[in-house]
Scaffold this active site. Structure first.
Site, mmCIF file in Angstrom:
data_model
loop_
_atom_site.group_PDB
_atom_site.id
_atom_site.type_symbol
_atom_site.label_atom_id
_atom_site.label_comp_id
_atom_site.label_asym_id
_atom_site.label_seq_id
_atom_site.Cartn_x
_atom_site.Cartn_y
_atom_site.Cartn_z
ATOM 1 N N GLY A 262 0.757 -1.241 0.000
ATOM 2 C CA GLY A 262 0.000 0.000 0.000
ATOM 3 C C GLY A 262 0.784 1.286 0.000
ATOM 4 O O GLY A 262 0.206 2.368 -0.146
ATOM 5 N N GLU A 300 4.227 -6.582 1.633
ATOM 6 C CA GLU A 300 3.666 -6.920 0.320
ATOM 7 C C GLU A 300 3.627 -5.715 -0.612
ATOM 8 O O GLU A 300 2.563 -5.353 -1.133
ATOM 9 C CB GLU A 300 2.242 -7.475 0.483
ATOM 10 C CG GLU A 300 2.124 -8.669 1.385
ATOM 11 C CD GLU A 300 0.664 -9.071 1.618
ATOM 12 O OE1 GLU A 300 -0.258 -8.350 1.173
ATOM 13 O OE2 GLU A 300 0.447 -10.110 2.268
ATOM 14 N N ARG A 339 -5.663 3.215 -15.625
ATOM 15 C CA ARG A 339 -5.717 3.993 -14.382
ATOM 16 C C ARG A 339 -6.359 5.387 -14.517
ATOM 17 O O ARG A 339 -7.172 5.760 -13.682
ATOM 18 C CB ARG A 339 -4.330 4.108 -13.734
ATOM 19 C CG ARG A 339 -3.701 2.743 -13.421
ATOM 20 C CD ARG A 339 -2.498 2.815 -12.499
ATOM 21 N NE ARG A 339 -2.895 3.136 -11.144
ATOM 22 C CZ ARG A 339 -2.865 4.332 -10.611
ATOM 23 N NH1 ARG A 339 -2.401 5.343 -11.309
ATOM 24 N NH2 ARG A 339 -3.285 4.546 -9.398
ATOM 25 N N CYS A 371 -13.538 4.225 -28.524
ATOM 26 C CA CYS A 371 -14.792 4.962 -28.676
ATOM 27 C C CYS A 371 -15.485 5.198 -27.347
ATOM 28 O O CYS A 371 -16.567 4.677 -27.087
ATOM 29 C CB CYS A 371 -15.700 4.203 -29.632
ATOM 30 S SG CYS A 371 -14.878 3.951 -31.191
ATOM 31 N N GLU A 372 -14.842 5.915 -26.456
ATOM 32 C CA GLU A 372 -15.425 6.312 -25.181
ATOM 33 C C GLU A 372 -14.805 7.634 -24.787
ATOM 34 O O GLU A 372 -13.594 7.809 -24.918
ATOM 35 C CB GLU A 372 -15.067 5.322 -24.066
ATOM 36 C CG GLU A 372 -15.772 4.007 -24.174
ATOM 37 C CD GLU A 372 -15.967 3.342 -22.810
ATOM 38 O OE1 GLU A 372 -16.031 4.056 -21.788
ATOM 39 O OE2 GLU A 372 -16.063 2.116 -22.816
ATOM 40 N N TYR A 400 0.268 -1.858 -12.087
ATOM 41 C CA TYR A 400 -1.148 -1.752 -12.468
ATOM 42 C C TYR A 400 -1.321 -1.091 -13.833
ATOM 43 O O TYR A 400 -2.289 -0.384 -14.085
ATOM 44 C CB TYR A 400 -1.952 -1.002 -11.394
ATOM 45 C CG TYR A 400 -1.744 -1.593 -10.013
ATOM 46 C CD1 TYR A 400 -2.249 -2.856 -9.715
ATOM 47 C CD2 TYR A 400 -1.015 -0.928 -9.024
ATOM 48 C CE1 TYR A 400 -2.044 -3.428 -8.463
ATOM 49 C CE2 TYR A 400 -0.799 -1.494 -7.776
ATOM 50 C CZ TYR A 400 -1.322 -2.738 -7.510
ATOM 51 O OH TYR A 400 -1.108 -3.301 -6.278
HETATM 52 N N1 LLP Z 1 -1.422 -6.826 -0.507
HETATM 53 C C1 LLP Z 1 -2.754 -6.899 -0.690
HETATM 54 C C2 LLP Z 1 -3.543 -7.801 0.131
HETATM 55 C C3 LLP Z 1 -3.360 -6.099 -1.672
HETATM 56 O O1 LLP Z 1 -4.675 -6.164 -1.861
HETATM 57 C C4 LLP Z 1 -2.569 -5.221 -2.455
HETATM 58 C C5 LLP Z 1 -3.155 -4.395 -3.517
HETATM 59 C C6 LLP Z 1 -1.170 -5.190 -2.233
HETATM 60 C C7 LLP Z 1 -0.643 -5.996 -1.229
HETATM 61 C C8 LLP Z 1 -0.229 -4.312 -3.005
HETATM 62 O O2 LLP Z 1 -0.502 -2.980 -2.805
HETATM 63 P P1 LLP Z 1 0.473 -1.835 -3.380
HETATM 64 O O3 LLP Z 1 1.760 -1.894 -2.586
HETATM 65 O O4 LLP Z 1 0.710 -2.100 -4.805
HETATM 66 O O5 LLP Z 1 -0.277 -0.602 -3.140
HETATM 67 N N2 LLP Z 1 -5.349 -1.150 -9.422
HETATM 68 C C9 LLP Z 1 -5.136 -0.170 -8.385
HETATM 69 C C10 LLP Z 1 -4.445 -0.763 -7.167
HETATM 70 C C11 LLP Z 1 -5.134 -1.973 -6.584
HETATM 71 C C12 LLP Z 1 -4.465 -2.493 -5.356
HETATM 72 C C13 LLP Z 1 -5.049 -3.784 -4.935
HETATM 73 N N3 LLP Z 1 -4.393 -4.421 -3.835
HETATM 74 C C14 LLP Z 1 -4.353 0.999 -8.965
HETATM 75 O O6 LLP Z 1 -3.997 0.966 -10.147
HETATM 76 O O7 LLP Z 1 -4.113 1.982 -8.280
#
Ligand code: LLP
Length: 441
Positions: A262, A300, A339, A371-372, A400
């Site tokens: 996160g 993570e 995104r 087309c959006e 992502y």
């Molecule tokens: N661990 C869990 C349980 C998660 O659900 C996620 C992300 C991560 C780790 C990794 O999070 P990060 O360090 O990458 O923030 N598609 C969205 C982001 C979706 C995140 C989903 N879960 C975007 O493009 O911003």
């Protein structure tokens, strides 16, 4: 250096401008955007556009910084595969000792394809694991299941019993901590589908410890994604630390705390903190509440490792003006990088080639061919003036980006290239129409 050039420093060594000299084919001097030592224009010529480009050095460097920030405690960095699941990227991460956070049987297969022995550093998260996926993970011998509901616990217990195995589990607890981020990617409040309310977790831990095929081993938490203030991580960890003490008092053996991912990145041109100091602050927020607990910490991260290490390279197809609005229609679209359309996310856009003395800028919408109206990368953005045929790099697209790409409008997905120093190789071929039609009858 140009304004855009200055803001690009924060992505170095991934992306930075180099001076381009007058030469046989160049009538003027200027600067050119490179990925490490390779000009992006060379990559566009070799591999065509749209093209995802990643810097191996930046990925290794960001991993090293993460490892360094947590060096004083036993820990494993488990890269969140959902952020970028390309085998070439996963291989690179495995080579520097990275573990993996997976959310599906498919991601497990990717990780095992890269390294047969990687499972011992794999955590399996997700609210909807199927019995088949759990069985595959048990057979592979993963390190930890992050269980997100009581019902899932029973399915896992049964799957493990059938294999005569013991599944090591953590409950993913929902700490009810507010994280300031986009509502679609905030997960740590009680109204979200994720985790088990922290208040209910002790009862479920007690149940789990009575089941022979399960072994209670940890506590897990993840409060959301793209969180740039480190405080909520500390708050969540305080609650987790309290729970660990209670669980130990209840007689459980808690070896692991999984702090989730996160940590956000800075997408705009504002103040770009140095990554090293930022991760150190994050580590301090996470570690302070855990002091004295003697746990193995799992992390993570996804975006913070890969995001700034990748860009989407695209070419201007057409310039058009509708009334007072100017558009650059580029050859990438929302199917390639979702995104901006999905989260109204800001991505910096850099012009690849600059000629000295060309300081003209204009306010444009950068849009794709789909087309959006929602198919855009930037709206009313002041950018250096571009012409048809010019190359643009959409920055911070390493996480992502390709992971969310689709075939909408029957557009084959882009190729991906990995640059390391002065060498570049394709790590995913451009999709063809034959690939798209293969499964249709
Ligand atoms: N661990 C869990 C349980 C998660 O659900 C996620 C992300 C991560 C780790 C990794 O999070 P990060 O360090 O990458 O923030 N598609 C969205 C982001 C979706 C995140 C989903 N879960 C975007 O493009 O911003």
């Amino acid at each position: 250096m140009t304004r855009t050039g200055r803001t690009l420093r924060a992505r170095a060594p991934a992306f930075s401008y180099r001076e381009s000299k007058k030469g046989l084919f160049r009538r003027s001097t200027g600067s050119i955007l490179c990925c490490e030592d390779v000009p992006l224009s060379h990559l566009a010529e070799r591999f065509d556009t749209p093209l995802y480009v990643y810097s191996a050095t930046a990925i290794r460097e960001r991993m090293r910084i993460f490892e360094h920030a947590f060096r004083k405690v036993p820990h494993t960095v488990c890269f969140s595969v959902k952020a970028n699941s390309n085998l070439g990227i996963l291989r690179l991460l495995a080579q520097v000792g990275c573990g993996f956070d997976i959310v599906s049987g498919g991601e497990l297969q990717r990780v095992l394809r890269v390294d047969r022995h990687a499972a011992k550093q794999v955590v399996f998260s997700g609210v909807g694991k199927t019995a088949e996926e759990m069985t595959a993970a048990l057979k592979a011998g993963i390190m930890l299941f992050n269980v997100e509901s009581e019902s899932e616990l029973w399915v896992l217990a049964e799957s493990a019993a059938r294999l005569k195995q013991t599944a090591k589990i953590a409950l993913r607890v929902n700490p009810d901590v507010r994280a300031e981020t986009h509502p679609y990617i905030s997960t740590g409040l009680h109204q979200h589908k994720f985790g088990i309310p922290i208040s209910a977790s002790r009862r479920i831990y007690a149940q789990a410890s009575g089941i022979r095929s399960l072994k209670v081993a940890g506590v897990s938490v993840h409060i959301g994604s793209q969180i740039t203030n480190v405080k909520p991580f500390g708050e969540a960890m305080l609650r987790v630390a309290e729970l660990v003490r209670e669980l130990r008092a209840d007689g459980h053996r808690i070896d692991f705390v999984d702090a989730g991912g996160g940590l956000g990145i800075v997408y705009d041109q504002g103040n770009l903190p140095d990554f090293e100091g930022y991760v150190a602050d994050y580590a301090e927020a996470v570690l302070r509440p855990l002091r004295g607990l003697k746990v193995h910490l799992l992390l993570e991260p996804g975006r913070s490792i890969l995001g700034p290490a990748g860009a989407l390279l695209t070419r201007v197809l057409y310039k058009k003006t509708n009334g007072t609005k100017k558009f650059l229609v580029v050859d990438a679209a929302m199917n390639d990088l979702l995104r901006p359309s999905l989260y109204n996310a800001y991505h910096e856009i850099a012009k690849v080639e600059w000629k000295d003395g060309s300081s003209l800028s204009e306010t444009v919408d950068v849009v794709g061919p789909i087309c959006e109206t929602g198919d855009f990368f930037a709206r009313a953005r002041e950018l250096p003036r571009s012409e048809e045929g010019d190359l643009l790099a959409i920055l911070d697209a390493g996480a992502y980006g390709m992971a969310l790409a689709s075939n909408y409008n029957s557009r084959p997905r882009p190729a991906e290239a990995l640059v390391d120093g002065n060498s570049a190789k394709v790590i995913r071929r451009r999709e063809t129409m034959a690939d798209l039609l293969r499964n249709e009858l």
